[in-house]
Design an enzyme around this catalytic site. Structure first.
Site, mmCIF file in Angstrom:
data_model
loop_
_atom_site.group_PDB
_atom_site.id
_atom_site.type_symbol
_atom_site.label_atom_id
_atom_site.label_comp_id
_atom_site.label_asym_id
_atom_site.label_seq_id
_atom_site.Cartn_x
_atom_site.Cartn_y
_atom_site.Cartn_z
ATOM 1 N N PRO A 89 72.736 61.965 93.768
ATOM 2 C CA PRO A 89 72.146 62.018 92.426
ATOM 3 C C PRO A 89 71.306 60.779 92.111
ATOM 4 C CG PRO A 89 74.545 61.760 92.305
ATOM 5 C CD PRO A 89 74.204 61.984 93.736
ATOM 6 N N ARG A 154 60.819 78.449 102.746
ATOM 7 C CA ARG A 154 59.804 79.337 102.161
ATOM 8 C C ARG A 154 58.389 78.917 102.514
ATOM 9 N NH1 ARG A 154 61.131 82.473 98.230
ATOM 10 N NH2 ARG A 154 59.081 82.366 97.259
ATOM 11 N N ASP A 169 54.050 81.437 94.011
ATOM 12 C CA ASP A 169 55.304 80.976 93.427
ATOM 13 C C ASP A 169 55.046 80.057 92.241
ATOM 14 O OD1 ASP A 169 57.101 82.156 95.114
ATOM 15 O OD2 ASP A 169 57.442 80.390 96.355
HETATM 16 N N1 ADE Z 1 75.302 64.969 95.353
HETATM 17 C C1 ADE Z 1 75.954 64.952 94.179
HETATM 18 N N2 ADE Z 1 75.131 65.266 93.160
HETATM 19 C C2 ADE Z 1 73.896 65.480 93.715
HETATM 20 C C3 ADE Z 1 72.628 65.822 93.189
HETATM 21 N N3 ADE Z 1 72.428 66.012 91.886
HETATM 22 N N4 ADE Z 1 71.607 65.948 94.051
HETATM 23 C C4 ADE Z 1 71.791 65.744 95.366
HETATM 24 N N5 ADE Z 1 72.960 65.412 95.920
HETATM 25 C C5 ADE Z 1 74.010 65.286 95.109
#
Ligand code: ADE
Length: 229
Positions: A89, A154, A169
């Site tokens: 994240p 894709r 797309d």
């Molecule tokens: N691992 C935990 N949360 C994540 C996210 N939002 N994006 C990528 N990997 C992750």
């Protein structure tokens, strides 16, 4: 294209890699997805891959050695070294522009984290690009890796039955996709817009373009901001 996935849960990918567009790309040889349990690289007695954080705090942290050895084992392959990616994240947020960049390289290696996160030195020593699929926290990187693999596949030439469909797309031209209809012409009192039945390809193209612009400015004004639409 070849994608290696480093994960503690390789079985999670079985159905995904065998189904739909990704499954077809794999079956036709356009794409190879190889999932590796990076616990196999753990050298300690209990084959653990994580440990408590220095400085205290909740949760566990992925240790350097198994993750880095797993990345490095892939480099021995005669096909060349993959571009390394950490799913986290904290990474740059995945969008269609990044997907296009990733679809243009021959090999990717995706490391899926779990627990509280990665030892910071995995970032530094792997040189991996860090990617997030959105501003929320998943319990592991596996579902994020599947999102990335799906979006990249894709774009591989020949992966979609009809080359046109990737071009149309949402996001491929910075806009959301125009509304689509199929049979019947009328359903529960709602009719297909007349222009789509007209056979006039010029008018249809114009209508779709204006619908895409209208939909984008209503739903995603942020996408209109660069002024090119
Ligand atoms: N691992 C935990 N949360 C994540 C996210 N939002 N994006 C990528 N990997 C992750």
């Amino acid at each position: 294209m070849r994608i290696d996935v480093l994960t503690l849960f390789p079985q999670v990918f079985d159905g995904f890699v065998a189904s739909s567009i990704v499954g077809r790309a794999v079956a036709s040889g356009l794409l190879t997805v190889a999932c590796h349990d990076f616990r196999e690289h753990a050298k300690n007695k209990h084959r653990s891959v994580d440990d408590r954080p220095f400085g205290g705090g909740p949760g566990m942290v992925l240790m350097c050695q198994p993750a880095l050895d797993a990345f490095e084992a892939l480099d021995a392959d005669p096909d060349g070294k993959p571009l390394r990616i950490l799913l986290t994240p904290q990474g740059e947020r995945l969008d269609q522009r990044i997907v296009e960049e990733l679809a243009s390289v021959p090999r990717l290696a995706l490391l899926c984290g779990h627990y509280e996160g990665f030892d910071e030195r995995i970032r530094a020593l792997s040189g991996a690009r860090e990617i997030s699929i959105g501003d929320y926290v998943l319990s592991g990187g596996e579902s994020a890796a599947m999102v990335l693999i799906d979006a990249v596949t894709r774009l591989l030439p020949g992966a979609l039955g009809d080359e046109q469909s990737a071009r149309d797309d949402s996001f491929s031209d910075g806009l959301l996709e125009y509304p689509q209809y199929t049979r019947p012409r009328e359903y529960r009192g709602l009719s297909v817009p007349e222009v789509l039945l007209s056979g006039d390809h010029g008018r249809i193209e114009q209508w779709r373009r204006s619908q895409a612009r209208m939909r984008t400015s209503q739903r995603r004004p942020d996408l209109m901001e660069d002024g090119s639409h």
